[in-house]
Design a protein around this motif. Structure first.
Motif, PDB file in Angstrom:
ATOM      1  N   ASP A 192      47.058  71.063  62.110  1.00  0.00           N
ATOM      2  CA  ASP A 192      47.743  70.160  63.085  1.00  0.00           C
ATOM      3  C   ASP A 192      49.098  70.388  62.737  1.00  0.00           C
ATOM      4  OD1 ASP A 192      45.217  69.092  63.962  1.00  0.00           O
ATOM      5  OD2 ASP A 192      45.268  67.537  62.833  1.00  0.00           O
ATOM      6  N   VAL A 193      49.770  70.395  61.662  1.00  0.00           N
ATOM      7  CA  VAL A 193      51.255  70.395  61.473  1.00  0.00           C
ATOM      8  C   VAL A 193      51.716  71.833  61.834  1.00  0.00           C
ATOM      9  CG1 VAL A 193      51.233  68.842  59.693  1.00  0.00           C
ATOM     10  CG2 VAL A 193      51.247  71.071  59.111  1.00  0.00           C
ATOM     11  N   ARG A 194      51.079  72.828  61.837  1.00  0.00           N
ATOM     12  CA  ARG A 194      51.628  73.909  62.687  1.00  0.00           C
ATOM     13  C   ARG A 194      51.537  73.989  64.015  1.00  0.00           C
ATOM     14  NH1 ARG A 194      47.553  77.753  58.408  1.00  0.00           N
ATOM     15  NH2 ARG A 194      49.178  78.487  56.969  1.00  0.00           N
ATOM     16  N   ARG A 195      50.592  73.445  64.682  1.00  0.00           N
ATOM     17  CA  ARG A 195      50.795  73.196  66.115  1.00  0.00           C
ATOM     18  C   ARG A 195      51.874  72.194  66.475  1.00  0.00           C
ATOM     19  NH1 ARG A 195      45.110  73.487  65.767  1.00  0.00           N
ATOM     20  NH2 ARG A 195      44.670  71.155  65.299  1.00  0.00           N
ATOM     21  N   LYS A 196      52.097  71.104  65.693  1.00  0.00           N
ATOM     22  CA  LYS A 196      53.451  70.249  65.942  1.00  0.00           C
ATOM     23  C   LYS A 196      54.398  70.915  65.802  1.00  0.00           C
ATOM     24  CE  LYS A 196      53.303  66.939  63.088  1.00  0.00           C
ATOM     25  NZ  LYS A 196      52.933  65.629  62.364  1.00  0.00           N
ATOM     26  N   TRP A 197      54.508  71.719  64.680  1.00  0.00           N
ATOM     27  CA  TRP A 197      55.900  72.335  64.680  1.00  0.00           C
ATOM     28  C   TRP A 197      56.079  73.855  65.541  1.00  0.00           C
ATOM     29  CZ3 TRP A 197      55.011  71.028  58.683  1.00  0.00           C
ATOM     30  CH2 TRP A 197      55.085  69.525  58.738  1.00  0.00           C
ATOM     31  N   GLY A 198      55.154  74.275  66.075  1.00  0.00           N
ATOM     32  CA  GLY A 198      55.410  75.317  66.752  1.00  0.00           C
ATOM     33  C   GLY A 198      55.105  76.697  65.620  1.00  0.00           C
ATOM     34  N   ILE A 199      54.340  76.589  64.550  1.00  0.00           N
ATOM     35  CA  ILE A 199      54.341  77.668  63.646  1.00  0.00           C
ATOM     36  C   ILE A 199      53.101  78.871  64.036  1.00  0.00           C
ATOM     37  CG2 ILE A 199      53.712  78.237  61.263  1.00  0.00           C
ATOM     38  CD1 ILE A 199      56.120  76.414  61.218  1.00  0.00           C
ATOM     39  N   ILE A 200      53.907  80.028  64.091  1.00  0.00           N
ATOM     40  CA  ILE A 200      52.745  80.991  64.164  1.00  0.00           C
ATOM     41  C   ILE A 200      52.453  81.770  62.755  1.00  0.00           C
ATOM     42  CG2 ILE A 200      52.646  83.125  65.634  1.00  0.00           C
ATOM     43  CD1 ILE A 200      54.581  82.475  67.331  1.00  0.00           C
ATOM     44  N   PRO A 201      51.386  81.592  62.097  1.00  0.00           N
ATOM     45  CA  PRO A 201      51.238  82.327  60.802  1.00  0.00           C
ATOM     46  C   PRO A 201      51.408  83.642  61.035  1.00  0.00           C
ATOM     47  CG  PRO A 201      49.427  80.741  61.354  1.00  0.00           C
ATOM     48  CD  PRO A 201      50.284  80.946  62.558  1.00  0.00           C
ATOM     49  N   ALA A 202      51.674  84.434  59.988  1.00  0.00           N
ATOM     50  CA  ALA A 202      51.861  85.815  59.754  1.00  0.00           C
ATOM     51  C   ALA A 202      50.655  86.583  60.262  1.00  0.00           C
ATOM     52  CB  ALA A 202      52.546  86.482  58.628  1.00  0.00           C
ATOM     53  N   MET A 223      62.122  81.956  66.428  1.00  0.00           N
ATOM     54  CA  MET A 223      62.582  81.277  67.718  1.00  0.00           C
ATOM     55  C   MET A 223      61.619  80.330  68.273  1.00  0.00           C
ATOM     56  SD  MET A 223      64.441  84.403  69.696  1.00  0.00           S
ATOM     57  CE  MET A 223      63.048  85.556  69.765  1.00  0.00           C
ATOM     58  N   GLN A 224      60.542  80.611  67.886  1.00  0.00           N
ATOM     59  CA  GLN A 224      59.616  79.482  68.767  1.00  0.00           C
ATOM     60  C   GLN A 224      59.451  78.213  67.982  1.00  0.00           C
ATOM     61  OE1 GLN A 224      55.676  80.948  70.378  1.00  0.00           O
ATOM     62  NE2 GLN A 224      54.595  79.485  69.298  1.00  0.00           N
ATOM     63  N   CYS A 225      59.458  78.018  66.591  1.00  0.00           N
ATOM     64  CA  CYS A 225      59.072  76.914  65.830  1.00  0.00           C
ATOM     65  C   CYS A 225      60.260  75.872  66.108  1.00  0.00           C
ATOM     66  CB  CYS A 225      58.876  77.215  64.530  1.00  0.00           C
ATOM     67  SG  CYS A 225      60.272  78.009  63.543  1.00  0.00           S
ATOM     68  N   THR A 226      59.957  74.830  65.629  1.00  0.00           N
ATOM     69  CA  THR A 226      60.901  73.667  65.690  1.00  0.00           C
ATOM     70  C   THR A 226      62.107  73.676  64.606  1.00  0.00           C
ATOM     71  OG1 THR A 226      61.196  71.108  65.407  1.00  0.00           O
ATOM     72  CG2 THR A 226      59.834  72.295  63.919  1.00  0.00           C
ATOM     73  N   ASP A 227      62.995  72.965  64.704  1.00  0.00           N
ATOM     74  CA  ASP A 227      64.135  73.102  63.804  1.00  0.00           C
ATOM     75  C   ASP A 227      63.514  72.695  62.181  1.00  0.00           C
ATOM     76  OD1 ASP A 227      66.369  72.829  62.169  1.00  0.00           O
ATOM     77  OD2 ASP A 227      67.635  71.854  63.980  1.00  0.00           O
ATOM     78  N   LEU A 228      63.331  73.835  61.404  1.00  0.00           N
ATOM     79  CA  LEU A 228      62.682  73.426  60.089  1.00  0.00           C
ATOM     80  C   LEU A 228      63.376  72.612  59.322  1.00  0.00           C
ATOM     81  CD1 LEU A 228      60.655  76.966  59.987  1.00  0.00           C
ATOM     82  CD2 LEU A 228      59.804  74.671  60.596  1.00  0.00           C
ATOM     83  N   MET A 229      64.540  72.633  59.188  1.00  0.00           N
ATOM     84  CA  MET A 229      65.533  71.657  58.335  1.00  0.00           C
ATOM     85  C   MET A 229      65.505  70.477  58.640  1.00  0.00           C
ATOM     86  SD  MET A 229      66.463  73.750  55.642  1.00  0.00           S
ATOM     87  CE  MET A 229      68.185  72.522  55.259  1.00  0.00           C
ATOM     88  N   CYS A 230      65.055  70.087  59.888  1.00  0.00           N
ATOM     89  CA  CYS A 230      64.851  68.562  60.339  1.00  0.00           C
ATOM     90  C   CYS A 230      63.639  68.166  60.414  1.00  0.00           C
ATOM     91  CB  CYS A 230      65.385  68.514  61.594  1.00  0.00           C
ATOM     92  SG  CYS A 230      67.211  68.988  62.017  1.00  0.00           S
ATOM     93  N   VAL A 231      62.754  68.930  59.188  1.00  0.00           N
ATOM     94  CA  VAL A 231      61.367  68.176  58.972  1.00  0.00           C
ATOM     95  C   VAL A 231      61.134  67.710  57.616  1.00  0.00           C
ATOM     96  CG1 VAL A 231      59.088  69.042  58.896  1.00  0.00           C
ATOM     97  CG2 VAL A 231      60.321  70.066  60.608  1.00  0.00           C
ATOM     98  N   PHE A 254      53.671  79.594  57.062  1.00  0.00           N
ATOM     99  CA  PHE A 254      53.742  80.791  57.706  1.00  0.00           C
ATOM    100  C   PHE A 254      52.670  81.935  57.258  1.00  0.00           C
ATOM    101  CE2 PHE A 254      58.000  79.432  59.131  1.00  0.00           C
ATOM    102  CZ  PHE A 254      57.798  79.599  60.599  1.00  0.00           C
ATOM    103  N   GLU A 255      52.125  81.546  56.141  1.00  0.00           N
ATOM    104  CA  GLU A 255      51.134  82.303  55.492  1.00  0.00           C
ATOM    105  C   GLU A 255      51.880  83.596  55.045  1.00  0.00           C
ATOM    106  OE1 GLU A 255      47.519  82.828  57.530  1.00  0.00           O
ATOM    107  OE2 GLU A 255      46.771  80.767  57.029  1.00  0.00           O
ATOM    108  N   LEU A 256      53.066  83.729  54.530  1.00  0.00           N
ATOM    109  CA  LEU A 256      53.832  84.927  54.128  1.00  0.00           C
ATOM    110  C   LEU A 256      53.539  84.891  52.299  1.00  0.00           C
ATOM    111  CD1 LEU A 256      56.766  84.868  56.039  1.00  0.00           C
ATOM    112  CD2 LEU A 256      55.163  86.715  55.984  1.00  0.00           C
ATOM    113  N   PRO A 257      53.182  86.152  51.893  1.00  0.00           N
ATOM    114  CA  PRO A 257      53.095  86.529  50.642  1.00  0.00           C
ATOM    115  C   PRO A 257      54.356  86.438  50.140  1.00  0.00           C
ATOM    116  CG  PRO A 257      52.920  88.402  51.934  1.00  0.00           C
ATOM    117  CD  PRO A 257      52.935  87.182  52.806  1.00  0.00           C
ATOM    118  N   THR A 258      54.504  86.512  48.722  1.00  0.00           N
ATOM    119  CA  THR A 258      55.758  86.527  47.973  1.00  0.00           C
ATOM    120  C   THR A 258      56.149  88.117  47.389  1.00  0.00           C
ATOM    121  OG1 THR A 258      54.481  85.949  45.992  1.00  0.00           O
ATOM    122  CG2 THR A 258      55.439  84.182  47.174  1.00  0.00           C
ATOM    123  N   ASN A 259      55.619  89.022  48.090  1.00  0.00           N
ATOM    124  CA  ASN A 259      55.956  90.383  47.974  1.00  0.00           C
ATOM    125  C   ASN A 259      57.249  90.557  48.670  1.00  0.00           C
ATOM    126  OD1 ASN A 259      55.038  90.985  50.564  1.00  0.00           O
ATOM    127  ND2 ASN A 259      53.139  91.573  49.852  1.00  0.00           N
TER     128      ASN A 259
END
Length: 226
Positions: A211-221, A191-199, A134-139
């Motif tokens: 490619d994996v972002r598209r496959k799993w429906g990931i929208i980066p921040a 809500m949009q991404c896949t069930d991330l605990m099942c990856v 998701f390209e989220l910082p750790t702040n």
């Protein structure tokens, strides 16, 4: 396999006491990962049970439960040698740039069964994969936004508590940025991404990050507004 740690059996009152004590301690010192972990375990059993059932219904989830992979240095160290466009290399860059170690997660102590203990540990260990995807910082803002996604994915009460505790420490500018910019995105992304605990993330390390972002429906921040 999950390492053999001492699991502590708690009755209802003891569980409530540990949960309250952990919540207060984590609010006073948000750097206490052990307290945050204890809070998640003592308040999250129903959520982890639901995650476990979803994993059992998913082919990749069943593969994870069968093998019980661990996100530790000895298992994911090869990510540092992968081509720069891959998901694994992006994860390695995220960890290396912050001097993080995969081995720093506290053990699970308050789950009643080995299966639930593993699911709780898995949820803890894939956290940095989600930061990477998701390209989220750790702040504080980045962690709070990821907790929104984690709540939508797992319905863990601890996630809501963490968001409440995190936003309470925001400055007025940070609070406005979070609720106007990151919070709406996190709701949609979770809500949009896949069930991330099942990856089974480790099996996709050598795949292209986009490619994996598209496959799993990931929208980066989205980048912060100027």
């Amino acid at each position: 396999m999950i390492e053999k740690v001492v699991r502590i059996q708690l009755n209802g009152w003891q569980r409530a006491a540990v949960a309250v004590g952990s919540a207060v301690g984590a609010l006073l010192d948000p750097r206490r990962a052990d307290l945050i972990a204890a809070l998640g375990e003592t308040t999250g059993r129903p959520a982890f049970e639901r995650v476990l059932e979803r994993m059992k219904r998913s082919p990749e989830g069943r593969a994870i439960l069968a093998v019980r992979p661990r996100v530790i240095s000895s298992e994911v160290g090869h990510a540092w040698d992968l081509p720069p466009n891959t998901f694994g290399a992006a994860y390695a860059k995220f960890m290396g740039s912050r001097n993080f170690s995969p081995d720093d997660r506290p053990p699970v102590r308050f789950m009643d069964t080995e299966e639930l203990a593993y699911v709780a540990m898995r949820a803890r260990e894939v956290h940095d994969f989600w930061h990477t995807l998701f390209e989220l910082p750790t702040n504080l803002i980045g962690e709070s936004a990821l907790k929104v996604i984690e709540f939508e994915q797992m319905m863990l009460p601890m996630c809501l508590m963490s968001v409440a505790g995190g936003t309470a420490r925001f400055s007025e500018r940070q609070r406005r940025l979070f609720y106007q910019h990151y919070f709406p995105w996190a709701l949609k992304a979770g809500m949009q991404c896949t069930d991330l605990m099942c990856v089974y993330y480790e099996r996709h390390f050598d795949e292209d990050l986009e490619d994996v972002r598209r496959k799993w429906g990931i929208i980066p921040a989205p980048p912060p507004p100027r």
